[in-house]
Design a protein around this motif. Structure first.
Motif, PDB file in Angstrom:
ATOM      1  N   GLU A 130      38.073 -35.464  -5.405  1.00  0.00           N
ATOM      2  CA  GLU A 130      37.958 -34.753  -6.674  1.00  0.00           C
ATOM      3  C   GLU A 130      38.000 -33.246  -6.465  1.00  0.00           C
ATOM      4  O   GLU A 130      38.554 -32.509  -7.269  1.00  0.00           O
ATOM      5  N   ARG A 162      26.217 -36.150 -13.981  1.00  0.00           N
ATOM      6  CA  ARG A 162      25.656 -37.483 -13.746  1.00  0.00           C
ATOM      7  C   ARG A 162      24.795 -37.506 -12.492  1.00  0.00           C
ATOM      8  O   ARG A 162      23.710 -38.081 -12.472  1.00  0.00           O
ATOM      9  N   LYS A 163      25.267 -36.872 -11.440  1.00  0.00           N
ATOM     10  CA  LYS A 163      24.539 -36.868 -10.167  1.00  0.00           C
ATOM     11  C   LYS A 163      23.527 -35.734 -10.064  1.00  0.00           C
ATOM     12  O   LYS A 163      22.745 -35.671  -9.115  1.00  0.00           O
ATOM     13  N   GLY A 169      34.169 -37.608  -3.477  1.00  0.00           N
ATOM     14  CA  GLY A 169      33.886 -36.233  -3.875  1.00  0.00           C
ATOM     15  C   GLY A 169      34.907 -35.266  -3.323  1.00  0.00           C
ATOM     16  O   GLY A 169      35.332 -34.328  -4.006  1.00  0.00           O
ATOM     17  N   ASP A 213      31.079 -42.420  -1.026  1.00  0.00           N
ATOM     18  CA  ASP A 213      30.895 -41.555  -2.185  1.00  0.00           C
ATOM     19  C   ASP A 213      31.282 -40.115  -1.872  1.00  0.00           C
ATOM     20  O   ASP A 213      31.869 -39.415  -2.691  1.00  0.00           O
ATOM     21  N   ARG A 247      31.674 -34.095 -15.194  1.00  0.00           N
ATOM     22  CA  ARG A 247      30.910 -35.263 -15.633  1.00  0.00           C
ATOM     23  C   ARG A 247      30.190 -35.878 -14.442  1.00  0.00           C
ATOM     24  O   ARG A 247      29.045 -36.328 -14.557  1.00  0.00           O
ATOM     25  N   ARG A 248      30.867 -35.874 -13.308  1.00  0.00           N
ATOM     26  CA  ARG A 248      30.260 -36.386 -12.075  1.00  0.00           C
ATOM     27  C   ARG A 248      29.086 -35.499 -11.653  1.00  0.00           C
ATOM     28  O   ARG A 248      28.029 -35.989 -11.257  1.00  0.00           O
ATOM     29  N   THR A 276      35.500 -33.924 -13.108  1.00  0.00           N
ATOM     30  CA  THR A 276      34.653 -33.509 -11.996  1.00  0.00           C
ATOM     31  C   THR A 276      33.254 -33.153 -12.473  1.00  0.00           C
ATOM     32  O   THR A 276      32.254 -33.532 -11.848  1.00  0.00           O
TER      33      THR A 276
END
Length: 254
Positions: free
Chosen positions: A243, A33-34, A240, A236, A29-30, A27
Motif C-alpha cells: 500500500e 482502523r489500525k 502495508g 500484514d 482507512r487502514r 491507505t
C-alpha cells in the motif's frame, strides 16, 4: 470552438486528477482502523500538498492573467483539501517520534510556499514574471514527484506481478497526464504541459508493464502452519509495504 475544446479537456483532466487524489483514502482507512501509521511515509502527502498549493496559487488571478487558468484552481483546490486531510490523519495516528518528523517536514514546506507566494505577489508587478517564478518552482516539484512511479515499476519487474500497480490507478494516472498535457499545449503553457510531458511516457510504460505481467502473482497465501507459527504480523507488514508503494505512486502523479 477552441474554447469549448479546452474546457472539455480541462473538465476531463479534473475528473481524472480528483480520482487520483482520492485514491489514498484506501491507505488511510487502514491507518484509522489500525490506529497506527505503521511503515507508511508522510513525505509523499506533504510534497503533494506543496504541489497543489503551488499550482492553485499559479492559477489564481494574482499570478495568472485573470482566470485563464481557472481549471488549475479547481482541481488543485480539491487536492489541497485531500492532501491536508491525509497529513492531519497521519499526524494524529503517528507515534511521538512520527509527529516530530511530520512537523519538521511540513512546517518548512509551508514556510517555503509562503515565501514563494509573498515574493511573487510583492516583488514582481506583472503576471509574466510571477508565472515564471511560481511555474518554474511548481514544474520542478512536479517533475521530481514523477520519480515515485519508477519505484513501483521496478517492483513490478522484480516480482513479475502487477499487484503493486493496480490497473485503475495506472489508467487514471495515464489519462490525467495525457489530458493535462493536451490542455497545456492548447493554452501554450509549458508550466502546465511540462510535468505531464514527463508523466505521459511513464503512464504508457506502466500500462505496457501491466499487459506483460498481469498474470503474475507475487503475494502467496500463507499456509495455516505459517500462521500458527506467528507469521501473521509479517504478512500484514508486507501488505502495508504494498500500500505504501501504491500511495507513493499516486502522489507522484498529482
Amino acid at each position: 470552438m477552441a474554447e469549448t475544446i479546452r474546457l472539455g479537456v480541462a473538465v476531463l483532466g479534473n475528473a481524472a486528477s480528483v480520482a487520483l487524489y482520492a485514491a489514498p483514502m484506501v491507505t488511510f482507512r487502514r491507518v484509522i482502523r489500525k490506529k497506527s501509521t505503521e511503515e507508511f511515509s508522510c513525505f509523499p502527502y506533504i510534497i503533494g500538498l506543496l504541489n497543489c498549493l503551488l499550482f492553485t496559487w499559479y492559477g489564481l488571478p494574482i499570478v495568472s492573467y485573470k482566470w485563464e487558468n481557472f481549471p488549475l484552481v479547481t482541481v488543485n483546490g480539491v487536492g489541497i483539501l485531500l492532501e491536508l486531510s491525509y497529513v492531519l490523519i497521519y499526524f494524529w495516528y503517528a507515534s511521538a517520534k512520527g509527529k516530530v518528523k511530520v512537523a519538521m517536514t511540513a512546517i518548512p514546506v509551508l514556510l517555503v510556499f509562503s515565501i514563494i507566494a509573498a515574493v511573487s505577489a510583492f516583488a514582481f508587478h506583472d503576471n509574466h514574471h510571477r508565472k515564471l517564478l511560481v511555474g518554474s518552482i511548481g514544474l520542478g516539484v512536479s517533475v521530481a514527484m514523477y520519480g515515485s512511479p519508477l519505484i513501483v515499476m521496478k517492483k513490478v519487474i522484480q516480482t513479475k506481478s502487477v499487484e503493486f500497480m493496480p490497473l485503475p490507478l495506472s489508467m487514471c494516472s495515464f489519462l490525467a497526464t495525457v489530458l493535462w498535457l493536451i490542455y497545456g499545449l492548447l493554452i501554450r503553457d509549458i508550466f502546465v504541459a511540462g510535468p505531464s510531458a514527463v508523466g505521459t511516457p511513464l503512464g504508457i510504460l506502466q500500462l505496457v508493464l501491466y499487459c506483460k505481467y498481469r498474470k503474475g502473482s507475487v503475494v502467496e497465501e500463507p499456509s495455516k502452519g505459517d500462521l500458527e507459527k506467528g507469521n501473521l504480523e509479517k504478512v500484514d507488514m508486507e501488505i502495508g509495504k504494498v500500500e505504501m508503494n501504491v500511495t507513493n505512486h499516486m502522489n507522484g502523479n498529482s
